[in-house]
Design an enzyme around this catalytic site. Sequence first.
Site, PDB file in Angstrom:
ATOM      1  N   PHE A  14       0.614  -0.982   0.306  1.00  0.00           N
ATOM      2  CA  PHE A  14       0.071   0.092  -0.165  1.00  0.00           C
ATOM      3  C   PHE A  14       0.640   0.824  -0.191  1.00  0.00           C
ATOM      4  CE2 PHE A  14      -3.147  -3.305   1.504  1.00  0.00           C
ATOM      5  CZ  PHE A  14      -4.431  -2.345   0.140  1.00  0.00           C
ATOM      6  N   GLU A  15       2.102   1.186   0.711  1.00  0.00           N
ATOM      7  CA  GLU A  15       2.312   1.914   0.663  1.00  0.00           C
ATOM      8  C   GLU A  15       3.881   2.475  -1.115  1.00  0.00           C
ATOM      9  OE1 GLU A  15       3.600   4.999   3.024  1.00  0.00           O
ATOM     10  OE2 GLU A  15       1.944   3.611   4.511  1.00  0.00           O
ATOM     11  N   GLY A  16       4.014   1.152  -1.189  1.00  0.00           N
ATOM     12  CA  GLY A  16       4.455   1.123  -2.099  1.00  0.00           C
ATOM     13  C   GLY A  16       6.357   2.692  -2.194  1.00  0.00           C
ATOM     14  N   ARG A 134      -6.736  -0.170   1.351  1.00  0.00           N
ATOM     15  CA  ARG A 134      -6.559  -0.328   2.668  1.00  0.00           C
ATOM     16  C   ARG A 134      -6.699  -1.012   3.334  1.00  0.00           C
ATOM     17  NH1 ARG A 134      -0.910   2.256   3.866  1.00  0.00           N
ATOM     18  NH2 ARG A 134       0.099   1.092   5.568  1.00  0.00           N
TER      19      ARG A 134
END
Length: 147
Positions: A14-16, A134
């Site tokens: 989700f953060e990448g 998320r």
Amino acid sequence: MRPSDNAIRLIQEFEGYRSHAYPDVATGGKPFTIGYGHTDGVYRGQQTSRDEALDWLHEDAQKAAQCVNTYVTRPVKQQEFDALVSFVFNLGCTALRHSTLLKLLNQGEKKKAAEEFEKWVYANGHKIDGLEKRRRREKHVFVNGYI
């Protein structure tokens, strides 16, 4: 408890990864973020490598885990812990500490607590698609594990 490797992958998903610092979506400025959601001491124009970003991710996940370990007073499964670590990683310890999610979880109401994940999808009063996705994933992990 400690975050599992699955928790680290969940956060990464989700953060990448971003090699260059970028401004906060909600504020258009501080806090700046780099790597996999790292914000501590990040400044405009900063750059990082994947290795450094992974080191920061592990440190930041441990801080999130410390928060979960401090405020969750009931035993939890690894999958539940991991979902909570991702939640805290994204929203901060204060969000968990003051949440109905935590209150319900500490009362032993895991099913009701799981429903609370989906309420945390807003930034500056606007529903954000990425946050919805998320929270759905965190709720799924919390309830069902990584299947």
